[in-house]
Structures are given as C-alpha cells and as structure tokens.
Design a protein around this motif. Structure first.
Motif: not given
Length: 242
Positions: A115, A137, A139, A143, A145, A167, A171, A173
C-alpha cells in the motif's frame, strides 16, 4: 503539507493541468483548491486535513528519515513500510529475509508495504512485491486499498498492474470513496480512463452525495468530464447493439 477543504457549495475550478506535483486532497467534497494531477515521477502522497473523510496516507519526513537533525536517520533504521514507500528494493529484500510474514505486515493503520509503495508511485517496488507474493486484496482499517491509494495519486501504471491481479475495482472505504472517485477528485485523467475501461462503477456516490461526474462538473475538470461522457456514450451504443 495539509490543505483545507471547503465543505460548502461546490466552487468551480478552471484548472485542467495534469502535471502539478502538489499533493492532492483525498476528501470527496469539491473545493476550489486548483490542485490537479500529480506527476507520477515525483512520488508524492496524498494528505489529510482532519475533516469528515479521514483518509490519512501521509508519510512524514520524520517517518521517512528525511528530517534534518543532529543524528539524521539512515536507511537501515527505516521500517519495511518506509523502505517500500521510498522504493529501496535492495534493503527491502534484505529486511524481508529477517522475518516471516513481513511482506504483508500492516502498520498501525493497517497499511501494508504494498500500500505504501502504491501510495508513493513506486511502480518497480509494487511489481517486485507482487512477484514476491504481496497480497493486493488486503484492506486497511478504514478499508483503504492499494488500488485506492494508487488512484488517489494518479499512478496509472500501478492501477493497471493491480487490476491485472483481480483486485476489487469498486471497493468503498469508510472515508467515503472508491478508486474512481479518488481519481476524479485528483483530476487524474488517464487514471480515470483506465478505471472506466476496467469496469469501474460510475453510479457510486461519495458520502458527500457526489457521483464521479458530479465531482468532475463541480470542480470544473473538463477533461475528466469528457472522458466520463465518452465512456457513457460507449456504454449506450453497446446496449443499443444488444
């Protein structure tokens, strides 16, 4: 590095420049900051002003060992997360040999080395860690990513690489955004194109109530608007042919 965010009515920004190396704001409320696309080669990270959308990804100079002092930090004193953020591949590999499970080790906010490398645009570090088995994947606690962090910085090459590892492109967050929303908020035209081409959802709203198109219009990001409009037209024509 912190910048303020206007939480009131959207103000139109006339800036369409994609080459500014000023850190972008992660908050998904339009404001007339005039800060556009980062230069991917600069390796900057996004900042947080402590507002409602608390997306803190700043690695400070002190953390990175860059603060001038009587006893300046050396590379061998940096953590695995800091090494990843700085793209120190040789030392990163040596550090990984010292212990188990360091490759996906989270920091206090749940950010993994992958990250951090994604947030700072370190493409070779990202590619190498993926080859070593880093999990894209994972988090973070809010959350976040690797994809959302790369999208925030406008690092299209990293975005494309992460998407090759299946991925989740949509997503959402706890800070109120998706990778596409963050790419739009940063005025990262090429990143927006890449995300849309891979199926990013245009209908998802931020906590502020703005869709990706809403943000682009409110901020006056004409190139981003054009990319989104072109994509919508493409989808419309595709549906007509079915």
């Amino acid at each position: 590095m912190t910048q303020s965010t206007n939480l009131g009515d959207p103000k139109i920004s006339s800036s369409d420049n994609e080459d500014s190396d000023t850190p972008v704001i992660l908050h998904l409320y339009p404001c007339s900051d005039g800060k556009d696309d980062q230069n991917p080669g600069q390796g900057g990270a996004a900042t947080n002003d402590g507002g409602p959308l608390k997306h803190s990804t700043t690695l400070t100079n002190r953390q990175r060992g860059n603060k001038v002092s009587a006893l300046p930090a050396t590379l061998d004193t940096l953590s695995i997360h800091q090494l990843a953020a700085q793209g120190e591949l040789i030392l990163l590999k040596e550090t990984l040999r010292k212990g188990e499970n360091l490759l996906n080790k989270p920091d206090e906010r749940g950010f993994t080395p992958l990250m951090w490398a994604s947030a700072f645009g370190e493409i070779e570090t990202v590619r190498t860690m993926l080859e070593w088995g880093a999990d894209p994947h994972i988090l973070a606690k809010a959350r976040e990513s690797a994809l959302s962090l790369a999208s925030t910085g406008g690092y299209t090459n990293i975005i494309t690489l992460l998407l090759q590892h299946d991925v989740d492109i949509n997503t959402y967050d706890w800070n109120g955004g998706t990778p596409l929303l963050y790419a739009v908020r940063g005025n990262h035209v090429k990143s927006v194109e890449a995300l849309l081409d891979h199926g990013a959802d245009l209908t998802t709203e931020a906590d502020s109530g703005y869709t990706p198109m809403d943000l682009a219009v409110a901020l006056g990001y004409r190139k981003v608007q054009q990319v989104i409009e072109k994509h919508i037209l493409k989808l419309y024509r595709s549906n007509e042919m079915e």
